[in-house]
Design an enzyme around this catalytic site. Structure first.
Site, PDB file in Angstrom:
ATOM      1  N   GLY A 131     -22.864 -23.158   3.503  1.00  0.00           N
ATOM      2  CA  GLY A 131     -21.956 -22.204   4.139  1.00  0.00           C
ATOM      3  C   GLY A 131     -21.495 -21.119   3.175  1.00  0.00           C
ATOM      4  O   GLY A 131     -21.820 -21.151   1.988  1.00  0.00           O
ATOM      5  N   ARG A 132     -20.720 -20.153   3.712  1.00  0.00           N
ATOM      6  CA  ARG A 132     -20.237 -19.048   2.868  1.00  0.00           C
ATOM      7  C   ARG A 132     -19.367 -19.567   1.725  1.00  0.00           C
ATOM      8  O   ARG A 132     -19.537 -19.186   0.575  1.00  0.00           O
ATOM      9  CB  ARG A 132     -19.447 -18.050   3.725  1.00  0.00           C
ATOM     10  CG  ARG A 132     -20.350 -17.155   4.534  1.00  0.00           C
ATOM     11  CD  ARG A 132     -19.582 -16.425   5.586  1.00  0.00           C
ATOM     12  NE  ARG A 132     -19.148 -17.345   6.624  1.00  0.00           N
ATOM     13  CZ  ARG A 132     -18.901 -17.016   7.884  1.00  0.00           C
ATOM     14  NH1 ARG A 132     -19.025 -15.765   8.256  1.00  0.00           N
ATOM     15  NH2 ARG A 132     -18.520 -17.897   8.758  1.00  0.00           N
TER      16      ARG A 132
ATOM     17  N   HIS B 274      -7.581  -5.466   7.186  1.00  0.00           N
ATOM     18  CA  HIS B 274      -8.801  -6.292   7.138  1.00  0.00           C
ATOM     19  C   HIS B 274      -9.980  -5.498   7.700  1.00  0.00           C
ATOM     20  O   HIS B 274      -9.787  -4.486   8.374  1.00  0.00           O
ATOM     21  CB  HIS B 274      -8.634  -7.584   7.942  1.00  0.00           C
ATOM     22  CG  HIS B 274      -7.836  -8.631   7.209  1.00  0.00           C
ATOM     23  ND1 HIS B 274      -6.461  -8.650   7.238  1.00  0.00           N
ATOM     24  CD2 HIS B 274      -8.217  -9.669   6.422  1.00  0.00           C
ATOM     25  CE1 HIS B 274      -6.026  -9.666   6.494  1.00  0.00           C
ATOM     26  NE2 HIS B 274      -7.067 -10.296   5.986  1.00  0.00           N
ATOM     27  N   HIS B 275     -11.168  -6.029   7.466  1.00  0.00           N
ATOM     28  CA  HIS B 275     -12.432  -5.448   7.931  1.00  0.00           C
ATOM     29  C   HIS B 275     -12.479  -5.279   9.460  1.00  0.00           C
ATOM     30  O   HIS B 275     -11.706  -5.903  10.183  1.00  0.00           O
ATOM     31  CB  HIS B 275     -13.604  -6.337   7.491  1.00  0.00           C
ATOM     32  CG  HIS B 275     -13.392  -7.784   7.854  1.00  0.00           C
ATOM     33  ND1 HIS B 275     -13.737  -8.288   9.079  1.00  0.00           N
ATOM     34  CD2 HIS B 275     -12.830  -8.808   7.169  1.00  0.00           C
ATOM     35  CE1 HIS B 275     -13.423  -9.575   9.127  1.00  0.00           C
ATOM     36  NE2 HIS B 275     -12.867  -9.915   7.970  1.00  0.00           N
TER      37      HIS B 275
ATOM     38  N   GLY C 246     -20.859 -28.996   2.951  1.00  0.00           N
ATOM     39  CA  GLY C 246     -21.002 -27.707   3.639  1.00  0.00           C
ATOM     40  C   GLY C 246     -21.561 -26.687   2.658  1.00  0.00           C
ATOM     41  O   GLY C 246     -21.201 -25.513   2.662  1.00  0.00           O
ATOM     42  N   VAL C 247     -22.472 -27.159   1.821  1.00  0.00           N
ATOM     43  CA  VAL C 247     -22.896 -26.361   0.667  1.00  0.00           C
ATOM     44  C   VAL C 247     -23.680 -25.103   1.066  1.00  0.00           C
ATOM     45  O   VAL C 247     -23.710 -24.131   0.314  1.00  0.00           O
ATOM     46  CB  VAL C 247     -23.687 -27.287  -0.304  1.00  0.00           C
ATOM     47  CG1 VAL C 247     -25.079 -27.573   0.216  1.00  0.00           C
ATOM     48  CG2 VAL C 247     -23.723 -26.715  -1.698  1.00  0.00           C
TER      49      VAL C 247
ATOM     50  N   GLY D 296      -3.279 -14.459   9.702  1.00  0.00           N
ATOM     51  CA  GLY D 296      -2.506 -15.689   9.466  1.00  0.00           C
ATOM     52  C   GLY D 296      -1.687 -15.582   8.192  1.00  0.00           C
ATOM     53  O   GLY D 296      -0.551 -16.042   8.132  1.00  0.00           O
TER      54      GLY D 296
ATOM     55  N   LYS E 275     -12.580  -8.395  12.183  1.00  0.00           N
ATOM     56  CA  LYS E 275     -11.501  -9.375  12.402  1.00  0.00           C
ATOM     57  C   LYS E 275     -10.981  -9.266  13.836  1.00  0.00           C
ATOM     58  O   LYS E 275     -10.761  -8.161  14.333  1.00  0.00           O
ATOM     59  CB  LYS E 275     -10.371  -9.158  11.399  1.00  0.00           C
ATOM     60  CG  LYS E 275      -9.335 -10.260  11.444  1.00  0.00           C
ATOM     61  CD  LYS E 275      -8.495 -10.294  10.181  1.00  0.00           C
ATOM     62  CE  LYS E 275      -7.398 -11.340  10.263  1.00  0.00           C
ATOM     63  NZ  LYS E 275      -7.943 -12.701  10.337  1.00  0.00           N
TER      64      LYS E 275
ATOM     65  N   ALA F 132      -4.979 -27.353   1.757  1.00  0.00           N
ATOM     66  CA  ALA F 132      -4.308 -26.047   1.888  1.00  0.00           C
ATOM     67  C   ALA F 132      -5.173 -25.072   2.676  1.00  0.00           C
ATOM     68  O   ALA F 132      -6.353 -24.920   2.378  1.00  0.00           O
ATOM     69  CB  ALA F 132      -4.017 -25.469   0.509  1.00  0.00           C
TER      70      ALA F 132
END
Ligand code: NAD
Length: 266
Positions: free
Chosen positions: A12-13, A154-155, A9-10, A164, A158, A121
């Site tokens: 991706g963010r 949060h921004h 998934g390189v 979470g 969201k 995790a």
């Protein structure tokens, strides 16, 4: 010897943050960079955008994992499950940060960890892992005389509340008090609420701007207040935690671990 890392998934963010982290770490070496066949990044040299001299090009050939030490996965559950199978066959350890697995997939991950060690995790931030531990300890020590409130910001983009991580912090505090969060959570207050009920754990949510993620747990007692705060300022925190997890695996052959293991809390 350097730990040979595969990033999937390189494009991706998180993939990008991981690449940057691997290139900056002398103990790690990029072995392969994978993404799905449709990704516009296939065939690109991964070092170019970081000004690093690397031979590695983005590929969709899963066989590229052969000979690697650890594969780091921040993708989507269906992709992760393919990598779990491939790593099991190729004898490659894994760090899985992807979220959203169903129970049956989690069981497959646990089974695969009996062949090759896996760190799995949903929040790889070293600071958040530490915070969870501190919050439980503080609740245990301060006890029922202190009112516990969890505040998060949060921004503006969201879409869910509380976060979470805020829910996990509330859960950790409840565990420290020997309670179940389901029995003591208060998620919102408005209008005539009456006095604060003893033993409840309150949540408050703030939204705005580009805040990556702030969390504070407040223990308000008589004559004093304890506050434990974590502030994330970039995705690098998750990437650095994942790289720490990859190094943690160097002397593990089999077994399923989480970030509490990586930080030595268990
Ligand atoms: P993103 O959408 O920016 O990137 C996902 C990447 O996965 C992309 O490169 C995409 O091409 C690739 N991908 C998707 N499907 C694929 C497939 N079938 N095969 C191969 N590659 C595939 O997402 P992101 O923000 O980088 O987050 C990725 C995952 O990591 C999410 O599940 C997110 O919740 C999780 N995440 C976890 C933590 C943590 O601390 N554990 C932190 C941040 C994000």
């Amino acid at each position: 010897m350097n730990t040979k890392i595969v990033i999937v998934g390189v494009s991706g963010r998180m993939g990008m943050a991981l690449l940057e982290g691997v290139f900056a770490d002398d103990e790690l070496m990029l072995h392969a960079a994978l993404d799905r066949a449709e990704s516009a990044y296939i065939g690109r040299n991964v070092g170019a955008q970081f000004g690093v001299d690397s031979e590695v090009k983005v590929s969709d050939e899963i066989a590229a994992i052969n000979g690697a030490d650890v594969l780091i996965d921040f993708t989507r559950p269906e992709a992760s499950m393919q990598y779990v199978k491939a790593c099991q066959q190729a004898g490659v350890k894994m760090v899985i940060g992807t979220t959203g697995f169903i129970e049956a997939e989690k069981i497959k991950i646990e089974t695969a960890s009996k062949d090759n060690a896996i760190v799995f995790a949903p929040n790889m931030s070293v600071g958040v892992t530490l915070l969870l531990n501190l919050v439980e300890q503080a609740a245990k020590v301060l006890g029922d005389d202190y009112d516990i409130e969890v505040v998060e910001m949060h921004h503006r983009h969201k879409v869910d509340a509380p976060s979470g991580t805020a829910l996990r912090l509330g859960d950790a505090a409840a565990q420290g008090l020997g309670r179940n969060i389901k029995d003591c959570a208060v998620y919102a207050r408005e209008g005539f609420t009456g006095e604060r009920e003893a033993g409840k754990i309150g949540f408050a949510t703030l939204r705005g701007g580009d805040v990556v993620g702030d969390h504070t747990v407040i223990y308000a007692g008589t004559g004093e207040r304890v506050e434990i705060t974590h502030k994330a300022s970039s995705r690098a925190t998750f990437a650095l935690g994942a790289l720490r997890a990859a190094k943690f695996l160097s002397n593990k052959e089999t077994g399923l671990f989480d970030m509490q293991d990586v930080l030595g809390f268990k």
